[in-house]
Enzyme design. Structure first.
Site, PDB file in Angstrom:
ATOM      1  N   LYS A 116      70.021  82.908  35.463  1.00 42.51           N
ATOM      2  CA  LYS A 116      68.935  81.942  35.632  1.00 42.51           C
ATOM      3  C   LYS A 116      69.363  80.691  36.400  1.00 42.51           C
ATOM      4  O   LYS A 116      68.564  80.099  37.127  1.00 42.51           O
ATOM      5  CB  LYS A 116      68.366  81.578  34.263  1.00 42.51           C
ATOM      6  N   ARG A 293      64.634  94.194  37.443  1.00 40.29           N
ATOM      7  CA  ARG A 293      64.487  95.545  36.879  1.00 40.29           C
ATOM      8  C   ARG A 293      63.003  95.860  36.765  1.00 40.29           C
ATOM      9  O   ARG A 293      62.155  95.016  37.052  1.00 40.29           O
ATOM     10  CB  ARG A 293      65.108  95.584  35.477  1.00 40.29           C
TER      11      ARG A 293
END
Length: 455
Positions: A116, A293
């Site tokens: 992040k 993903r």
């Protein structure tokens, strides 16, 4: 095309990947723990191999065993699904080193966007709006206190390597900060083996809007529209829909364009999701994170766009161009997904593993699908995530989708374990949800207090 791929996952996503691969003419290899010996994905795959004991750290997170299974079975590629190793750059890098194709982005891009802190820095470079926050990793409470004073409360603590709602704490005052930081850091260390944190100014309440991205190795990047994932409990999504009723044509173009810009900036390949927080009062949106993903909620996008995301993942990993261009993508109707969990909402959503003695899944009509790995007689093990099915509906408009979901949930019948089906039925029937009048605060602050008053 690949001859066969190994699915490094379990449950409904493993079943979903097996079905997509089979329709492409690709052979499949299932892995399983000793607790999953009788799981549906093991029965459906062309081959199956045990990779360890019940604990996920010794099986579904055991990189050496999984890669050994891939080599032993001659798998040319590995699809990680979601969760487990799906966003683990070390695993992706090991696949690359062993000449096994990882069905996802490269390890380099995963490091860039899966972390992040790195993702935030890259989005600033790309010109994508981000919330005020720390500029790097935060490791101590002293650092956290100083940064929080600079950006102002309320803040949100997040695990740098996090996902699935773990390692996250909302903090409203300085008195809450130290215990919240220590708890989030410990949770992150246990879940991801990485206790690095970062801090952002909290945009709350907000709409949680995410954009589905697809990219290939030929430089093509497209979006498949947005999903509204604002109905959450403890930072975990409960119900998702597409399109979002909170945004109009102009804002939709701005958000999807920002997502494409973000993916192009990092030369993204395969499926991914750019997540934003939308401040409805100002109309401004901010980058939150990227999931590198396939998402749990990908079926709602498949319904409204007509694009099979899992098949595109496999094709792209094989070196093919995307089968559609942006101008070819059209959106129709409205789709909703409800996550069905083996849990007891009346007892703080406690997990409810056990043997399914009878099962009836809803069906009939156009625009209804149930993604699940359940079957009658199957025993749900206590070691893994409690999600056991997803009910996804598509209607010509939002009202039709809502009515179809209500009908589907009324038909859904599982005996032997407790599920959240009735909870989901009440949620989808709530006047606020029917009206589309909700944000990230609704479930915790409005719906759950009333729901928990009931017997």
């Amino acid at each position: 095309m690949f001859n066969k791929i190994l699915i490094a996952n379990r449950g409904e996503i493993a079943v979903r990947i097996i079905r997509a691969a089979r329709e492409l003419g690709v052979g499949t290899i299932a892995i399983y723990s000793t607790a999953d010996r009788d799981a549906l994905h093991v029965h459906l795959a062309d081959e199956a191999i045990c990779v360890g004991p019940a604990r996920s750290t010794e099986s579904y997170l055991n990189m050496n065993n999984i890669l050994s299974a891939a080599v032993a079975t001659g798998a040319q590629a590995i699809h990680p699904g979601f969760g487990f190793l799906s966003e683990n750059s070390k695993f992706a890098r090991l696949c690359e080193e062993m000449n096994i194709k990882f069905i996802g982005p490269s390890a380099k891009v995963m490091d860039m966007m899966g972390d992040k802190i790195n993702a935030r820095a890259e989005m600033i470079k790309a010109g994508v709006p981000v919330t005020p926050g720390s500029e790097g990793e935060v490791h101590t409470t002293d650092e956290a206190v100083k940064i929080a004073e600079e950006i102002g409360y309320p803040i949100i603590l997040k695990a740098s390597a996090g996902g699935g709602g773990k390692g996250i704490r909302k903090v409203n005052t300085v008195e809450e900060l130290v215990p919240a930081f220590e708890a989030a850091q410990a949770e992150a260390q246990a879940a991801f083996g990485n206790g690095a944190m970062f801090i952002e100014r909290m945009i709350f309440p907000a709409r949680h809007i995410e954009v589905q991205i697809l990219g290939d190795s030929h430089g093509n990047v497209i979006h498949l529209g947005e999903r509204d994932c604002s109905l959450q409990r403890n930072n975990q999504k409960v119900l998702e829909e597409s399109p979002s009723v909170a945004i109009g044509h102009t804002l939709r173009n701005e958000i999807t364009s920002a997502a494409v810009k973000a993916a192009q900036h990092v030369s993204y390949e395969n499926a991914g999701t750019i997540e934003f927080l939308l401040d409805e009062s100002s109309g401004k949106f901010y980058f939150m994170e990227m999931n590198t993903r396939v998402q749990v909620e990908h079926p709602v996008t498949e319904f409204v766009s007509g694009v099979d995301i899992v098949k595109e993942q496999i094709r792209v990993a094989n070196g093919n161009e995307l089968s559609v261009k942006q101008e070819d993508v059209t959106f129709s109707g409205h789709a909703i997904e409800c996550r069905i969990n083996a849990e007891n909402p009346k007892f703080n959503f406690a997990p409810s593993p056990g043997k399914i003695t009878n099962l009836f899944l809803p069906g009939g009509g156009v625009g209804l699908r149930v993604d699940s790995a359940m079957y009658s007689g199957y025993t749900i093990p206590p070691y893994y995530d409690s999600m056991i099915a997803k009910v996804i509906v598509h209607g010509e408009n939002r009202f039709e989708a809502l009515m179809k979901m209500q009908r589907a949930l009324l038909e859904f019948d599982v005996e032997g374990v407790t599920t959240n089906v009735d909870f989901q039925l009440e949620l989808i029937s709530d006047p606020h949800v029917v009206a589309g009048d909700y944000d990230t605060s609704f479930l915790g602050n409005v719906f759950l207090p009333e729901y928990q008053k009931e017997d």
